[in-house]
Design a protein around this motif. Structure first.
Motif, PDB file in Angstrom:
ATOM      1  N   HIS A  87       8.791   0.688  -5.574  1.00  0.00           N
ATOM      2  CA  HIS A  87       7.851   1.895  -5.384  1.00  0.00           C
ATOM      3  C   HIS A  87       6.366   1.411  -5.236  1.00  0.00           C
ATOM      4  O   HIS A  87       5.396   0.953  -6.185  1.00  0.00           O
ATOM      5  N   HIS A 147       3.125   1.973  -2.599  1.00  0.00           N
ATOM      6  CA  HIS A 147       2.535   3.327  -1.599  1.00  0.00           C
ATOM      7  C   HIS A 147       1.905   2.754  -0.336  1.00  0.00           C
ATOM      8  O   HIS A 147       0.897   1.926  -0.190  1.00  0.00           O
ATOM      9  N   LYS A 192      11.710   8.947  -0.103  1.00  0.00           N
ATOM     10  CA  LYS A 192      10.919   9.243  -1.305  1.00  0.00           C
ATOM     11  C   LYS A 192      10.840  10.721  -1.479  1.00  0.00           C
ATOM     12  O   LYS A 192      10.550  11.475  -0.411  1.00  0.00           O
ATOM     13  N   HIS A 213       8.902   6.373 -12.331  1.00  0.00           N
ATOM     14  CA  HIS A 213       8.383   6.469 -13.728  1.00  0.00           C
ATOM     15  C   HIS A 213       9.151   6.607 -14.971  1.00  0.00           C
ATOM     16  O   HIS A 213       8.653   7.347 -16.107  1.00  0.00           O
ATOM     17  N   ASP A 248       3.824   1.341  -8.325  1.00  0.00           N
ATOM     18  CA  ASP A 248       2.883   2.233  -7.746  1.00  0.00           C
ATOM     19  C   ASP A 248       1.657   1.554  -6.844  1.00  0.00           C
ATOM     20  O   ASP A 248       0.499   2.038  -6.817  1.00  0.00           O
TER      21      ASP A 248
HETATM   22 ZN   LIG Z   1       3.868   6.558  -6.804  1.00  0.00          ZN
END
Ligand SMILES: [Zn+2]
Length: 305
Positions: free
Chosen positions: A34, A36, A142, A206, A263
């Protein structure tokens, strides 16, 4: 001036500490499912949104730690020893996914350690472009239920979910109600998707924050459901949505289906903190090895897995 929003410097020594973490576990590196990467102007908008404390941040101060240029961010992941990472990108409206997917093809081509990532949106033609993406080699999708503000069980997505389930391509899905709820966030719409597509490889982002236990229920019920650790267990998230201590044994039980996610770069603390947040759960080194590398290496059939 926005200096007050700049997080404490992650620092030049950070890479050494990150490498020390996985070397100490006897791992060949990390796999981060995960992270970005997205077209530059989209990422700038995301950062501006966090800077302005947009409603989806839950109104919480959210300084972005790694605000470097794209090539520097990818290089930093390599310095950390992240063997494979993703380019989580997502549309907030119709007519955008195909363009994002085209960008992602090019990004994957010039970034061989990035798992080719695609996205989707409930709209006419979605099944077609999802098929094209899979045929073009997409390794992971995603979906962002909160930002996209759609029902993941929308009929328009039915064919796409079926196709992804058949192809065995994992879908990292932000479907929990954190940091702020959306109309279709929470476990209930996902339960409807899984009832129709029980083999769909959903990776609940998450850990399903803050509905951790409801999403653990789904993972225990459906053996292809996984969870990513993104931001969970960190000081930042524990303040907002603490993970219930009573559920820790369930995390141990699902140890082969919990995947490291971070993240990066959009995090309000250094990367290393996510790793320490996992370590301090005290679920043991075997658990950490699975979560930080082996589970994802197996899922994505990385060399040596
Ligand atoms: Zn994210």
């Amino acid at each position: 001036m926005s200096d007050h929003r700049i997080a404490p410097a992650a620092g030049p020594g950070e890479a050494g500490h990150v490498r020390g973490f996985w070397q100490g576990l006897g791992l060949p590196g990390l796999v981060d499912v995960h992270t970005h990467f997205m077209p530059e102007r989209v990422l700038r908008k995301v950062w501006a949104y966090f800077d302005a404390l947009g409603p989806l941040t839950g109104g919480v101060e959210w300084p972005i730690t790694y605000r470097q240029e794209e090539d520097e961010r990818a290089a930093l992941l390599r310095d950390f020893g992240v063997r494979a990472f993703t380019a989580m990108l997502y549309p907030h409206k119709p007519g955008m996914a195909r363009w994002l997917n085209d960008w992602a093809v090019d990004f994957a081509r010039r970034t061989p350690d990035c798992l080719h990532t695609s996205t989707l949106f409930p709209e006419p033609g979605v099944e077609t472009y999802v098929r094209e993406a899979v045929e073009a080699g997409a390794r992971v999708f995603k979906a962002h239920v909160q930002v996209g503000a759609y029902d993941p069980a929308d009929e328009l997505l039915d064919g796409a979910w079926g196709l992804l389930a058949d192809a065995g391509v994992p879908v990292v899905i932000h479907c929990g109600s954190g940091p702020a709820p959306g109309k279709h966030t929470g476990p209930e719409p996902i339960a409807r998707v899984l009832a129709r597509h029980p083999r769909l490889r959903l990776v609940v982002a998450h850990m399903g924050m803050p509905e951790y236990e409801d999403f653990l229920d789904l993972a225990e019920r459906y053996e292809e459901v996984r969870l990513d650790t993104t931001m969970a267990f960190t000081d930042f998230s524990e303040r907002l949505a603490p993970f219930p201590r009573r559920a820790l044994p369930r995390l141990a039980g699902l140890g082969d289906r919990v995947l490291l996610g971070t993240d990066f770069p959009n995090i309000p603390y250094p990367y290393l903190h996510q790793l320490h947040a996992l370590e301090r759960l005290r679920l043991g080194e075997a658990w950490l090895r699975g979560v930080c590398h082996d589970n994802a290496a197996r899922l994505f059939a990385l060399p040596g897995a």
